[in-house]
Write an enzyme that holds these catalytic residues in place. Structure first.
Site, PDB file in Angstrom:
ATOM      1  N   PHE A 133       0.842  -1.199   0.000  1.00 47.09           N
ATOM      2  CA  PHE A 133       0.000   0.000   0.000  1.00 47.09           C
ATOM      3  C   PHE A 133       0.874   1.244   0.000  1.00 47.09           C
ATOM      4  O   PHE A 133       2.066   1.202   0.311  1.00 47.09           O
ATOM      5  CB  PHE A 133      -0.941   0.007   1.208  1.00 47.09           C
ATOM      6  CG  PHE A 133      -0.233   0.105   2.536  1.00 47.09           C
ATOM      7  CD1 PHE A 133      -0.006   1.341   3.133  1.00 47.09           C
ATOM      8  CD2 PHE A 133       0.207  -1.036   3.199  1.00 47.09           C
ATOM      9  CE1 PHE A 133       0.651   1.442   4.353  1.00 47.09           C
ATOM     10  CE2 PHE A 133       0.867  -0.955   4.418  1.00 47.09           C
ATOM     11  CZ  PHE A 133       1.087   0.285   4.999  1.00 47.09           C
ATOM     12  N   CYS A 134       0.256   2.375  -0.363  1.00 49.55           N
ATOM     13  CA  CYS A 134       0.935   3.672  -0.362  1.00 49.55           C
ATOM     14  C   CYS A 134      -0.132   4.751  -0.210  1.00 49.55           C
ATOM     15  O   CYS A 134      -1.296   4.442   0.049  1.00 49.55           O
ATOM     16  CB  CYS A 134       1.757   3.862  -1.632  1.00 49.55           C
ATOM     17  SG  CYS A 134       0.772   3.755  -3.153  1.00 49.55           S
ATOM     18  N   THR A 135       0.234   5.999  -0.379  1.00 51.00           N
ATOM     19  CA  THR A 135      -0.696   7.099  -0.120  1.00 51.00           C
ATOM     20  C   THR A 135      -1.926   7.070  -1.021  1.00 51.00           C
ATOM     21  O   THR A 135      -3.064   7.040  -0.544  1.00 51.00           O
ATOM     22  CB  THR A 135       0.018   8.453  -0.278  1.00 51.00           C
ATOM     23  OG1 THR A 135       1.187   8.472   0.531  1.00 51.00           O
ATOM     24  CG2 THR A 135      -0.903   9.596   0.130  1.00 51.00           C
TER      25      THR A 135
ATOM     26  N   ILE B 187      -4.096   4.553   0.708  1.00 53.16           N
ATOM     27  CA  ILE B 187      -4.537   4.894   2.062  1.00 53.16           C
ATOM     28  C   ILE B 187      -5.660   5.927   2.027  1.00 53.16           C
ATOM     29  O   ILE B 187      -6.610   5.863   2.825  1.00 53.16           O
ATOM     30  CB  ILE B 187      -3.354   5.451   2.884  1.00 53.16           C
ATOM     31  CG1 ILE B 187      -2.222   4.428   2.968  1.00 53.16           C
ATOM     32  CG2 ILE B 187      -3.807   5.845   4.291  1.00 53.16           C
ATOM     33  CD1 ILE B 187      -0.885   5.037   3.347  1.00 53.16           C
TER      34      ILE B 187
END
Length: 309
Positions: A182-184, A211
């Site tokens: 996952f990332c922003t 996210i």
């Protein structure tokens, strides 16, 4: 910063799309003109592999921009996350040409055709709670410092360029496991899954919309997210429901700071924080203190300070 009129809150859009853009250079000037003509500010990156950026403006202007971008050949189906800000979070509009829209530095990685499996926010908790799933935060360590998912691995990278080396060093730990990343906003983890798949791993997943989409859609009482999510604008962070967070930015080193770090004796607004105090000389701190004094004077005069953001 100049306050927005209460009746017209600022609309923020984080967007990207991996797609083959053979003539991306020709898009720069028209996109810049389109945005500037509608009071939109922020940054858009263009490369052969697609488009990436975060922009802000009125709700109408942002809607027009999304329609405009999606009308460009190859960019339909843009991944977009919307949020709001009380003030304009950017100082100007920039459209830049790049080798990559998110820099990994690895040749022949094509997320448009070889990314991992999308996982919707509603299904994310189940995946990362499965025994044997390894959950990897593909963001930089300064971002991770103010929030991440429960049980996630922090590769402790200073930039996304370091991620491939981390994967190579921990390859044995990934063997035979589901890999969830996952990332922003989804772009880094999407490219990360394409890289991991290129190494021969098959059970590779990533959080669709990142996210930001998770915080928007998953109720706080059901959330496995801990802390706040760093964002690359003057809001600094957001929390559940994409409400503006409590983190602040050290203006000396640009590291996000939690509420407890703001009470540290090593923190002085615009001068130092626990993350950079030991790396600065007394001369540095004197220079930063003078800059902070000028910023405060500008604010007292009702002017908008600008320190390179």
């Amino acid at each position: 910063m100049t306050p927005s009129a209460p009746s017209q809150p600022v609309r923020v859009a984080a967007l990207y799309r991996f797609a083959r853009l053979d003539a991306f250079e020709a898009l720069r000037a028209p996109l810049a003109a389109f945005c500037c003509g509608r009071g939109i500010k922020g940054t858009l990156l263009l490369a052969h592999e697609g488009i990436n950026g975060t922009v802000a403006g009125s709700e109408e202007a942002i809607a027009e921009l999304i329609d405009h971008i999606e009308a460009i050949d190859g960019l339909a189906g843009l991944e977009v996350k919307f949020s709001s800000a009380t003030d304009m979070p950017f100082h100007r509009m920039k459209v830049r040409l790049k080798r990559e829209i998110v820099t990994m530095g690895v040749e022949d990685i094509d997320p448009a055709t070889s990314a991992g499996t999308y996982v919707a926010p509603a299904d994310w908790n189940a995946l990362i709670s499965e025994p044997g799933t390894i959950v990897i935060d593909t963001r930089n360590t300064y971002e991770v410092s103010i929030g991440t998912f429960k049980g996630a691995v922090d590769p402790a990278t200073a930039s996304f360029r370091e991620f491939p080396a981390w994967v190579e060093a921990h390859r044995a730990e990934l063997e035979g496991r589901k890999v969830a990343m996952f990332c922003t906003g989804g772009i880094r983890c999407e490219k990360a899954t394409a890289y991991v798949k290129s190494l021969g791993f098959e059970d590779v997943f990533h959080l669709k919309g990142g996210i930001l989409k998770y915080l928007e859609e998953v109720p706080a009482e059901q959330s496995l997210w801990q802390g706040e999510c760093f964002v690359f604008d003057e809001r600094v962070s957001v929390s559940h429901g994409l409400a503006e967070g409590d983190a602040e930015l050290c203006r000396a080193c640009r590291h996000p700071l939690t509420a407890s770090e703001l009470t540290s004796p090593r923190y002085a607004a615009g001068v130092s924080c626990p993350h950079c105090f030991d790396a600065r000389t007394d001369e540095d701190r004197q220079r930063y203190a003078e800059r902070q004094r000028q910023v405060e004077l500008a604010q007292a005069r009702g002017k908008r300070p600008h320190i390179g953001s």
